[in-house]
Write an enzyme that holds these catalytic residues in place. Structure first.
Site, PDB file in Angstrom:
ATOM      1  N   ASP A 125      18.502  38.025 -55.460  1.00  0.00           N
ATOM      2  CA  ASP A 125      17.961  37.402 -54.052  1.00  0.00           C
ATOM      3  C   ASP A 125      16.382  38.653 -54.051  1.00  0.00           C
ATOM      4  O   ASP A 125      16.425  39.071 -54.807  1.00  0.00           O
ATOM      5  CB  ASP A 125      19.266  38.854 -53.224  1.00  0.00           C
ATOM      6  N   ASP A 157      16.196  31.667 -50.268  1.00  0.00           N
ATOM      7  CA  ASP A 157      15.669  33.177 -51.104  1.00  0.00           C
ATOM      8  C   ASP A 157      17.695  33.695 -51.777  1.00  0.00           C
ATOM      9  O   ASP A 157      17.427  35.344 -52.433  1.00  0.00           O
ATOM     10  CB  ASP A 157      15.385  34.107 -50.299  1.00  0.00           C
ATOM     11  N   GLU A 158      18.589  32.991 -52.138  1.00  0.00           N
ATOM     12  CA  GLU A 158      19.464  33.187 -53.149  1.00  0.00           C
ATOM     13  C   GLU A 158      20.359  32.324 -53.623  1.00  0.00           C
ATOM     14  O   GLU A 158      20.578  31.106 -52.621  1.00  0.00           O
ATOM     15  CB  GLU A 158      20.940  33.784 -51.459  1.00  0.00           C
TER      16      GLU A 158
END
Ligand code: TTP
Ligand code: MG
Length: 415
Positions: free
Chosen positions: A21, A131-132
């Site tokens: 993350d 973003d993960e």
């Protein structure tokens, strides 16, 4: 949740799952293109320009968070806590923030760069948001060296994509997610299989995957404060209160999560894998396992109405020597006995070698039953080779191996 377990993943086998993350992602992207923002409070959001009043914070750098600015906060609150540097009066004393508007196309570009790195280091990647992502690296690294592996992944993302990430490592997805959040920013938290319960037990319930603020409040009103409390609460009580989600959070609190790291969307391939408790070179044991895996993978293909054009095997020799071989057919088929015979044939090359793990894969999938080639195309001799184009989905690892008289054999990426 056991329904979501892949047939090739027996209960005793511990996966090595990473959750990656990015740290204050949008703010980190803004810093990447404007290095003067390094170490400064940065706020990304809408509505801070003169004349505007409405809008919210998308994210804030950790320096801005130290002044109470956070995601989803109204922009007015952020401006009160951290006036805008660009418009602060010259005699303003105290901290100021650098405000930037949301620029999604740019953040997507950066995200793509990160994703390319993730796909390079893992066999299976599940991208969850901009973003993960979750990674399954079971075949690439063992628990003894996963910290070094994850640390160098973190460094590589920073060096090559110019943004920083936090990484959690655990035997399953939900625990890995909690771990990546545990020591942000620039975190690296490894939770080996025998430490999962101990790691989770003291955490407040709202740090668990699947427990939002509302559920957390309700749990607290029942006297359930920590993941340990939740783990020791009778499951029935949670299910009667929260429905099936009660069972899921109970599992997560106990460090149980049998979801498999699978890419979203229609799969490009289907595979079943299985490890031996101890490496073996017993040909019959190996063949029997391959037959079972072939059976499982064709059953999965059938249940999804998938036809396949390429059949492959994976043979892992201890400790982490991953070999893959595949053969492409001239048209898409659904033929369990063909998968079995091709898999056995491809694995013959490894007879006499000690094997730790096996996999069978079908790829070049199509989902239109009308495209199935006539079955008589497969009678008689082994299937003919096809053009290299047919292996396009096999990715950059597809180095052709020459001289195979029975068909085209390739090294393929098993993701
Ligand atoms: P997050 O990963 O939740 O947050 P983050 O990356 O900014 O910070 P952290 O270090 O805590 O992971 O979300 C990723 C991006 O999604 C974030 O940079 C901005 C965007 N986002 C919003 O636009 N609105 C929101 O309310 C949240 C939570 C995130
Ligand atoms: Mg983030």
């Amino acid at each position: 949740m056991s329904g979501s377990r892949l047939p090739g993943t027996p209960a005793g086998e511990e996966r090595v799952v990473l959750h990656v993350d990015m740290d204050c992602f949008y703010a980190a992207c803004e810093r990447r293109r404007d290095p003067t923002l390094a170490g400064e409070p940065v706020v990304v959001g809408m509505g801070y320009e003169a004349g505007e009043r409405h809008g919210a914070v998308a994210t804030a750098s950790y320096e801005a968070r130290a002044h109470g600015v956070e995601s989803a906060q109204p922009i007015s609150g952020a401006l009160a806590a951290l006036p805008r540097a660009a418009t602060a009066p010259p005699d303003h004393e105290g901290p100021v923030g650098h405000y930037r508007p949301v620029d999604l196309p740019y953040y997507r570009e950066v995200s793509e760069e990160v994703r390319a790195i993730l796909h390079d280091v893992a066999d299976a990647v599940r991208e969850v948001s901009i973003d993960e992502a979750y990674l399954d690296v079971t075949d690439r690294v063992g628990w003894h060296s996963v910290e070094i592996f994850a640390g160098s992944l973190r460094e590589r993302i920073e060096r090559e994509a110019g943004v920083s990430a936090s990484v959690g490592v655990a035997p399953n997805m939900s625990t890995a997610k909690v771990a990546s959040d545990h020591d942000k920013p620039e975190g690296l938290v490894v939770v080996p299989p025998d430490a999962v319960r101990e790691f989770l037990a003291p955490l407040p319930v709202d740090e668990l995957h699947g427990v939002g603020p509302v559920t957390a409040r309700e749990l607290r009103s029942l006297g359930i404060e920590t993941a340990g409390d939740l783990a020791s609460t009778p499951r029935d009580r949670l299910v009667s209160r929260f429905g099936s989600r009660g069972g899921t959070i109970h599992d997560h609190a106990r460090g149980r999560d049998e979801r498999v790291v699978e890419p979203v969307g229609k799969p490009k391939s289907l595979s079943s894998e299985s490890a031996f408790t101890e490496a073996t070179d017993d040909v019959e044991v190996i063949r029997e396992r391959l037959r079972r895996l072939a059976d499982e993978v064709t059953a999965r293909a059938e249940s999804r109405d998938a036809l396949y054009k390429t059949i492959g095997v994976k043979v892992v020799e201890p400790p982490f020597d991953v070999n893959t071989r595949a053969r492409s057919l001239s048209g898409p088929v659904a033929d369990a006995s063909l998968v079995e015979s091709v898999a056995l044939d491809l694995a013959r090359e490894f007879e006499g070698e000690r094997v730790r793990k096996l996999g069978v894969r079908v790829s070049n999938l199509s989902f239109d039953a009308a495209t199935q080639a006539p079955l008589d195309a497969w009678e008689g001799e082994s299937p003919p080779p096809t053009s290299a184009e047919d292996d396009a989905d096999d990715g950059p690892g597809g180095t052709e191996r020459g001289g195979d008289p029975e068909g085209q054999t390739t090294f393929v990426d098993f993701s």
